[in-house]
Design a protein around this motif. Structure first.
Motif, PDB file in Angstrom:
ATOM      1  N   ARG A 166       0.831  -1.217   0.000  1.00  0.00           N
ATOM      2  CA  ARG A 166       0.000   0.000   0.000  1.00  0.00           C
ATOM      3  C   ARG A 166       0.865   1.267   0.000  1.00  0.00           C
ATOM      4  O   ARG A 166       0.533   2.276  -0.616  1.00  0.00           O
ATOM      5  CB  ARG A 166      -0.892  -0.035   1.245  1.00  0.00           C
ATOM      6  N   ARG A 297      -5.197   2.418 -11.092  1.00  0.00           N
ATOM      7  CA  ARG A 297      -5.921   1.153 -10.918  1.00  0.00           C
ATOM      8  C   ARG A 297      -4.996  -0.037 -11.194  1.00  0.00           C
ATOM      9  O   ARG A 297      -4.988  -1.004 -10.439  1.00  0.00           O
ATOM     10  CB  ARG A 297      -7.107   1.150 -11.884  1.00  0.00           C
ATOM     11  N   PRO A 302      -5.785   3.305  -4.754  1.00  0.00           N
ATOM     12  CA  PRO A 302      -7.223   3.596  -4.800  1.00  0.00           C
ATOM     13  C   PRO A 302      -7.581   4.629  -5.868  1.00  0.00           C
ATOM     14  O   PRO A 302      -6.787   5.531  -6.150  1.00  0.00           O
ATOM     15  CB  PRO A 302      -7.533   4.147  -3.402  1.00  0.00           C
ATOM     16  N   ARG A 306     -14.513   5.251  -1.838  1.00  0.00           N
ATOM     17  CA  ARG A 306     -14.774   4.021  -1.102  1.00  0.00           C
ATOM     18  C   ARG A 306     -13.475   3.229  -0.860  1.00  0.00           C
ATOM     19  O   ARG A 306     -13.216   2.761   0.248  1.00  0.00           O
ATOM     20  CB  ARG A 306     -15.774   3.161  -1.881  1.00  0.00           C
ATOM     21  N   GLU A 307     -12.659   3.123  -1.913  1.00  0.00           N
ATOM     22  CA  GLU A 307     -11.389   2.381  -1.768  1.00  0.00           C
ATOM     23  C   GLU A 307     -10.441   3.056  -0.780  1.00  0.00           C
ATOM     24  O   GLU A 307      -9.577   2.414  -0.203  1.00  0.00           O
ATOM     25  CB  GLU A 307     -10.705   2.240  -3.140  1.00  0.00           C
TER      26      GLU A 307
END
Ligand SMILES: [Zn+2]
Length: 353
Positions: A166, A297, A302, A306-307
């Protein structure tokens, strides 16, 4: 750092090492730079075990006197704490070993204490690992403060590849944000005669474009991916050094991210918010926002509220308030966008649904 130095003075790191097992080279770098005997390492709780202790051992083996300070936050109090320790031990140089906070604290403390600083990132989540700016929290507000550029950057790709993916994906968002930062800079140059550097802008755009074109090569746990991202972060840092400003790497998309930090109860990572900000601001610039979204993507960063784990309403609120973040920095947001316009941009780009 005075005004003259920030505008006309190109300050670049002298040694940049990117590769496997680079932590083992820290003593060589210190010798190369003829740094003194007393070293102060600023590191985090986890990063101390991952890299801090190893760096200390490497330095001690060459007869240096080393102190490790574990830093919890990137606050002004912490910067003052570190300066106090630096004074007490009469340190010759500082090393920031960590993912971001430790580097910011060490960078600013070293600048104010007037000693060299080495940046040893354990993750590649933003361009602060190379830049001359420190992101510091003071009275609940995070501000970017001018500091000295690191004397050296030592990026161990093996260590960084083990950090959560991440963080690396967020680093990509921070690099891709150069696309809209440069467009904003050009706009400010045309409309307000803001100083503009062709070299800096070209380097910043090229860096983002190379990453967009290589989006499918950014994969978890791959040292080659880490290498690509770190090199891009170094290039972005160099672009900022050439400009003597963060303009080439920070425009309206960064203002959006800073606005989210103020508004959202649980903000996402800096680079994640900047990546989404780039999609939104590219839409406002009338550019190819789909290309930005697709690259993010593919990388696995993200592309929707929402992501990021942020509610749609905060995205809309941040969009409307972004222009207030740095009023002196002219961008595509101009004097602000209306709530209706914010809804159109956020919905059309699919950031909110
Ligand atoms: Zn950034």
């Amino acid at each position: 750092m005075n005004e003259l130095k920030s505008n006309k003075w190109m300050q670049l790191p002298r040694d940049v090492l990117v590769g496997s097992d680079m932590l083992g080279k820290v003593a060589d770098v210190c010798s190369d730079l003829q740094l003194g005997r007393n070293a102060l390492i600023v590191t985090g709780q986890k990063t101390r075990d991952i890299a801090g202790i190893k760096v200390a051992e490497e330095l001690e083996e060459t007869g240096r006197n080393v102190q490790i300070h574990v830093s919890g936050s990137a606050s002004m109090e912490e910067v003052e704490n570190v300066m106090e320790i630096a004074r007490e031990m009469d340190t010759d140089f500082l090393l920031g070993v960590g993912s971001g906070k430790s580097i910011d604290v060490a960078k600013l403390a070293a600048t104010r204490h007037n000693v060299p600083f080495l940046s040893i990132p354990t993750a590649a989540s933003h361009d602060g690992i190379v830049s001359s700016r420190a992101s510091i929290t003071h009275n609940g507000e995070t501000t970017s403060i001018q500091a000295s550029a690191p004397m050296a950057v030592i990026a161990d790709t093996e260590v960084i590849a083990k950090a959560p993916f991440r963080l690396l994906a967020a680093g990509c968002g921070d690099i891709i944000s150069n696309c809209t930062a440069v467009l904003d800079w050009q706009l400010a140059h045309r409309l307000q005669n803001v100083t503009f550097s062709e070299y800096s802008a070209a380097l910043a755009s090229m860096t983002a474009n190379i990453l967009i074109d290589s989006a499918d090569s950014i994969k978890p746990e791959l040292e080659s991916s880490v290498r690509m991202v770190v090199k891009a972060l170094v290039s972005s840092g160099v672009a900022m050094s050439i400009a003597g400003s963060s303009r080439p790497a920070s425009g309206s998309e960064h203002m959006f991210s800073h606005a989210l930090n103020r508004i959202a109860p649980n903000p996402a990572l800096h680079g994640e918010q900047c990546g989404i900000g780039t999609i939104l601001m590219m839409y406002l610039h009338g550019g190819d926002w789909r290309e930005i979204r697709d690259a993010l993507r593919i990388i696995g960063a993200p592309t929707t509220a929402r992501e990021m784990g942020i509610e749609d309403k905060y995205i809309l609120q941040a969009l409307v308030e972004s222009h207030k973040i740095r009023p002196e920095r002219y961008t595509i947001l101009g004097t602000g966008i209306t709530p209706d316009a914010a809804e159109v941009v956020a919905r059309t780009t699919g950031v909110i649904s």
